[in-house]
Design a protein around this motif. Sequence first.
Motif, mmCIF file in Angstrom:
data_model
loop_
_atom_site.group_PDB
_atom_site.id
_atom_site.type_symbol
_atom_site.label_atom_id
_atom_site.label_comp_id
_atom_site.label_asym_id
_atom_site.label_seq_id
_atom_site.Cartn_x
_atom_site.Cartn_y
_atom_site.Cartn_z
ATOM 1 N N GLU A 25 0.835 -1.260 0.173
ATOM 2 C CA GLU A 25 0.012 -0.087 -0.143
ATOM 3 C C GLU A 25 0.981 1.376 -0.081
ATOM 4 O O GLU A 25 0.312 2.352 -0.589
ATOM 5 N N ILE A 26 1.687 1.233 0.810
ATOM 6 C CA ILE A 26 3.020 2.268 0.815
ATOM 7 C C ILE A 26 3.517 2.545 -0.743
ATOM 8 O O ILE A 26 3.565 3.564 -1.197
ATOM 9 N N GLY A 27 3.741 1.255 -1.313
ATOM 10 C CA GLY A 27 4.366 1.511 -2.608
ATOM 11 C C GLY A 27 3.419 1.915 -3.788
ATOM 12 O O GLY A 27 3.840 2.835 -4.514
ATOM 13 N N THR A 28 1.898 1.699 -3.388
ATOM 14 C CA THR A 28 1.116 2.023 -4.511
ATOM 15 C C THR A 28 0.785 3.584 -4.363
ATOM 16 O O THR A 28 0.766 4.300 -5.414
ATOM 17 N N TYR A 29 0.875 4.206 -2.997
ATOM 18 C CA TYR A 29 0.935 5.701 -2.809
ATOM 19 C C TYR A 29 1.906 6.189 -3.466
ATOM 20 O O TYR A 29 1.903 7.503 -3.972
ATOM 21 N N VAL A 30 3.386 5.685 -3.192
ATOM 22 C CA VAL A 30 4.376 6.248 -3.717
ATOM 23 C C VAL A 30 4.417 6.594 -5.071
ATOM 24 O O VAL A 30 4.649 7.622 -5.910
ATOM 25 N N ILE A 31 4.039 5.522 -5.949
ATOM 26 C CA ILE A 31 4.055 5.763 -7.337
ATOM 27 C C ILE A 31 3.086 6.513 -7.913
ATOM 28 O O ILE A 31 3.289 7.219 -8.615
ATOM 29 N N LYS A 32 1.761 6.516 -7.229
ATOM 30 C CA LYS A 32 1.002 7.594 -7.694
ATOM 31 C C LYS A 32 0.963 9.013 -7.285
ATOM 32 O O LYS A 32 0.562 9.857 -7.827
ATOM 33 N N ASN A 33 1.858 9.312 -6.430
ATOM 34 C CA ASN A 33 2.271 10.629 -5.661
ATOM 35 C C ASN A 33 3.564 11.070 -5.705
ATOM 36 O O ASN A 33 4.131 11.569 -4.710
ATOM 37 N N LYS A 34 4.462 10.581 -6.607
ATOM 38 C CA LYS A 34 5.833 10.734 -6.606
ATOM 39 C C LYS A 34 6.089 12.332 -6.487
ATOM 40 O O LYS A 34 7.109 12.558 -5.693
ATOM 41 N N GLU A 35 5.686 13.031 -6.933
ATOM 42 C CA GLU A 35 5.745 14.572 -6.995
ATOM 43 C C GLU A 35 5.470 14.890 -5.527
ATOM 44 O O GLU A 35 6.567 15.742 -4.974
ATOM 45 N N GLN A 36 4.451 14.926 -4.869
ATOM 46 C CA GLN A 36 4.273 14.958 -3.253
ATOM 47 C C GLN A 36 5.307 14.226 -2.622
ATOM 48 O O GLN A 36 5.817 14.803 -1.536
ATOM 49 N N VAL A 37 5.587 13.195 -2.825
ATOM 50 C CA VAL A 37 6.463 12.298 -1.868
ATOM 51 C C VAL A 37 8.001 12.916 -1.908
ATOM 52 O O VAL A 37 8.649 13.029 -0.930
ATOM 53 N N ALA A 38 8.407 13.397 -3.157
ATOM 54 C CA ALA A 38 9.707 14.014 -3.146
ATOM 55 C C ALA A 38 9.921 15.217 -2.311
ATOM 56 O O ALA A 38 10.827 15.531 -2.002
ATOM 57 N N ASP A 39 8.737 15.860 -1.877
ATOM 58 C CA ASP A 39 8.894 17.001 -0.912
ATOM 59 C C ASP A 39 8.313 16.685 0.464
ATOM 60 O O ASP A 39 8.423 17.461 1.368
ATOM 61 N N MET A 40 8.344 15.405 0.705
ATOM 62 C CA MET A 40 7.615 14.926 2.088
ATOM 63 C C MET A 40 8.758 14.667 2.977
ATOM 64 O O MET A 40 10.011 14.171 2.859
ATOM 65 N N THR A 41 8.400 14.476 4.425
ATOM 66 C CA THR A 41 9.346 13.837 5.176
ATOM 67 C C THR A 41 8.974 12.467 5.513
ATOM 68 O O THR A 41 7.841 12.144 5.238
#
Length: 288
Positions: free
Chosen positions: A19-35
């Motif tokens: 589930e974490i992987g699915t979220y990361v794939i779909k939201n890479k732009e946001q993940v790149a700026d997250m902690t």
Amino acid sequence: MTLEYRIQVAEGLTPVELEIGTYVIKNKEQVADMTIVELAEYTHVSKSSVHRFCKKLGFEGFNDLKVAAVKDLANQRENQDIINVNYPFERSDGPLVIADKLANLYKTAIQDTRNYIDPFYIQQIVSLLHRARVIDIYTHGHNLNAAENFKDKMNTFGRKVNCPTNYYEQSLTALAAREGHVALILSYSGKATFIEKIAKKLSSQNIPMIIIGKSGCNKYPEYIQHVLYISGKEKLRNRISQFSSHIAMQYILDVLFSCIYNKDRTENIAYLKKVIDFMDDRSVADDE
């Protein structure tokens, strides 16, 4: 190596980590700026779960995952700049240049479609289609090619698939749909004029429906319960042809076929061996 590929080949991922992987794939732009704490909160898991997920992907920590996300985004933007899905080749291009450009376009269309696949959701769709006694496909135009190909593949291991080729046949097929039927609706835009009438009729008969098309294609969510998305960069009219949408539709149908086939793989292989001489009367050896 892309993030998608790392997740695909990673061993021992738990359902939570998938589930974490699915979220990361779909939201890479946001993940790149997250902690790491923010990602944990968005995915409703613990910080340690995110850290273990990163380790299983071969990263030292969350910062390495963020770097990979940035690289993936840069590569995607580069491909988008290079590939014009609507006019993928120029008048001055020779055969090899056209071949390379189309190969790149197909690769991008398939990867875009792959990025939409949620492994848990598509398993629900596969289970629905696997349980169906009959699959009815409703589509028109160039999508009929992909639909007929799916029908042919399913027929090879004894599964019943209907693919009406005109509006009259679609109407008769919808009227004849009963319990045990499942409908596949193929429409890139979701704007095909046949959909509303067919969807209303099938809904009144309690027939489960799945539509496959670009993001936003389900114009009738009150009737159609399930949606699978494909790459959606192609324009509806201002284009040479349906290069991108055709290959994307073919790809997602091939994924569905393969997953359905694997549900009863041993039995399906045995069935094919039993009937192959009837299906193919050529005199050929097994190794040809």
